[in-house]
Design an enzyme around this catalytic site. Sequence first.
Site, PDB file in Angstrom:
ATOM      1  N   TYR A 291      44.145  10.930  13.343  1.00  0.00           N
ATOM      2  CA  TYR A 291      43.207  11.641  12.471  1.00  0.00           C
ATOM      3  C   TYR A 291      41.934  10.794  12.374  1.00  0.00           C
ATOM      4  O   TYR A 291      41.481  10.433  11.294  1.00  0.00           O
ATOM      5  CB  TYR A 291      43.794  11.886  11.078  1.00  0.00           C
ATOM      6  CG  TYR A 291      45.163  12.532  11.072  1.00  0.00           C
ATOM      7  CD1 TYR A 291      45.302  13.917  11.111  1.00  0.00           C
ATOM      8  CD2 TYR A 291      46.323  11.752  11.034  1.00  0.00           C
ATOM      9  CE1 TYR A 291      46.560  14.511  11.101  1.00  0.00           C
ATOM     10  CE2 TYR A 291      47.580  12.337  11.027  1.00  0.00           C
ATOM     11  CZ  TYR A 291      47.688  13.715  11.060  1.00  0.00           C
ATOM     12  OH  TYR A 291      48.940  14.288  11.040  1.00  0.00           O
ATOM     13  N   GLU A 315      41.901  12.927  17.344  1.00  0.00           N
ATOM     14  CA  GLU A 315      41.257  13.793  16.350  1.00  0.00           C
ATOM     15  C   GLU A 315      41.180  15.199  16.932  1.00  0.00           C
ATOM     16  O   GLU A 315      40.920  15.370  18.114  1.00  0.00           O
ATOM     17  CB  GLU A 315      39.863  13.199  16.053  1.00  0.00           C
ATOM     18  CG  GLU A 315      38.828  14.129  15.500  1.00  0.00           C
ATOM     19  CD  GLU A 315      39.114  14.617  14.084  1.00  0.00           C
ATOM     20  OE1 GLU A 315      39.502  13.828  13.217  1.00  0.00           O
ATOM     21  OE2 GLU A 315      38.964  15.845  13.869  1.00  0.00           O
ATOM     22  N   ASP A 368      45.363   8.505   8.943  1.00  0.00           N
ATOM     23  CA  ASP A 368      44.476   8.935   7.843  1.00  0.00           C
ATOM     24  C   ASP A 368      44.409  10.458   7.805  1.00  0.00           C
ATOM     25  O   ASP A 368      43.385  11.065   8.123  1.00  0.00           O
ATOM     26  CB  ASP A 368      43.077   8.321   8.066  1.00  0.00           C
ATOM     27  CG  ASP A 368      42.104   8.649   6.943  1.00  0.00           C
ATOM     28  OD1 ASP A 368      42.535   9.153   5.892  1.00  0.00           O
ATOM     29  OD2 ASP A 368      40.896   8.395   7.122  1.00  0.00           O
ATOM     30  N   CYS A 395      44.677  10.378   0.731  1.00  0.00           N
ATOM     31  CA  CYS A 395      43.884  10.864  -0.404  1.00  0.00           C
ATOM     32  C   CYS A 395      44.728  11.723  -1.344  1.00  0.00           C
ATOM     33  O   CYS A 395      44.189  12.304  -2.281  1.00  0.00           O
ATOM     34  CB  CYS A 395      42.651  11.612   0.082  1.00  0.00           C
ATOM     35  SG  CYS A 395      43.013  12.979   1.162  1.00  0.00           S
TER      36      CYS A 395
END
Length: 437
Positions: A291, A315, A368, A395
């Site tokens: 990612y 990605e 991530d 997150c």
Amino acid sequence: MGSSNDIQADSNGHSAEVGTELELDVTNVAHGGIFIARHEGRVVFVSDTLPGERVRARLTSASHKSFWRAETVEVLTPAPERQPHIWAAAALDRDPVDRAGGAEFGHIELGFQRELKRQVLADALKRMAGIESEVMVEPVPVGPNASPGDAADGTGWRTRVRLHVDEDGSVGPYAARSHRVIPVGDLPLADRLLEAAAPLDKMFPGAASVDIVAPSLGTVQILVAEQDDKGRRRHTPKTLIREVVGEREFRLDAAGFWQVHTSAAETLYRAVQDIIDADAFDPRAANLDLYGGVGLLAAAVGDRFGSTVRMTSVESDPQATDFAAENLAEWVGASVQTSRVDRFLNALVRDSSSAEKARQSAATVILDPPRSGAGKEVIDLLGAVEPAQIVYVACDPVALARDIALLAGHGYILRRLRAFDLFPNTHHVEAVALLSR
Ligand SMILES: C[S@@+](CC[C@H](N)C(=O)[O-])C[C@H]1O[C@@H](n2cnc3c(N)ncnc32)[C@H](O)[C@@H]1O
């Protein structure tokens, strides 16, 4: 009278209707910017309050068997950590349907917001992964455009803001928990240059959204996205911007992913460099940046361990990988792949030679993912790759705790954990974890 869906009776005959007002004692914080109270034994999730308060709250959902939802109408007994909301457009004196969303902790003192985020992260780790953690949520500095006072009250940090567009073309944020566009006169969470450039009083008839982006180099960009004939957002034309982290410059599209807080990219770049176990790092291993976006965290690894380090950044957005290739161009050991992470790992597990498998098991993997986390399929594939260490940048604390529990099933142990307040005055929190066997 609410619809039949809005009324719920439990086995004790207790029932409620949406719109009913209750007096509630709020005891805990829950994930997602809401708080927990109980009414006759049933959990009620309440917004716009905090633990220790007694509030009058209006039911917004009573259709679930085991919990209801409510929004605060009046604070009867305030908690000592309550403060005037940092954004008048989101304050309690507005009707709940007219309260701007996106600053759901703005009525709580900043230090106590971090304590609540710590509790949510620690609780998720305990509940989902059986881990006791003493993690703290660390504050981060605000950027160079901040006004005096921004650092103290958690404002002036947002470098990306999306304004939504009403049917008549007026713009604003959505109201909390709805898709109603709320006209506002200010954007206190925004970087101050972004706020000054925001076209809050302009009309954009027919547009889908207006994104405002304040890069660390160059001027603020305003990206108006049109709608297609099905009402979906069209991509905006490519607009090159530059972001600076330490000595490094990154090129990217203004509409592409970049960390949002003025200090977020630098904070995560340094945190990733700091958390990697240098003794377990092998520069010749098949190191991965999953990612990878435009290469921020791959660059962090290369800048720490040298440009001959082998690392592949993976990605799914082809435009981002084009920029990653440019941003990592001077790093001889770096390569980029446009692929979904699950597909990339599937191919790796299926097709690797035994020599390549050995390089994978010596690897450092940076992970991530978006807010939903990596998930079971990707974690199981990673478990099959068996890297030496995994640095997980997250997150969402609950997705992180779930994935840490899944990694434990593959023998990975949480070695270090840091958390950062990269989203002040919201419930969001960023964490960086190191796992190894
Ligand atoms: C949280 S961002 C991290 C980007 C980068 N690590 C950074 O710090 O700038 C997540 C990235 O994952 C990408 N992405 C989302 N789902 C993906 C998937 N299934 N496979 C590969 N990339 C994905 C998004 O396009 C986005 O760039």
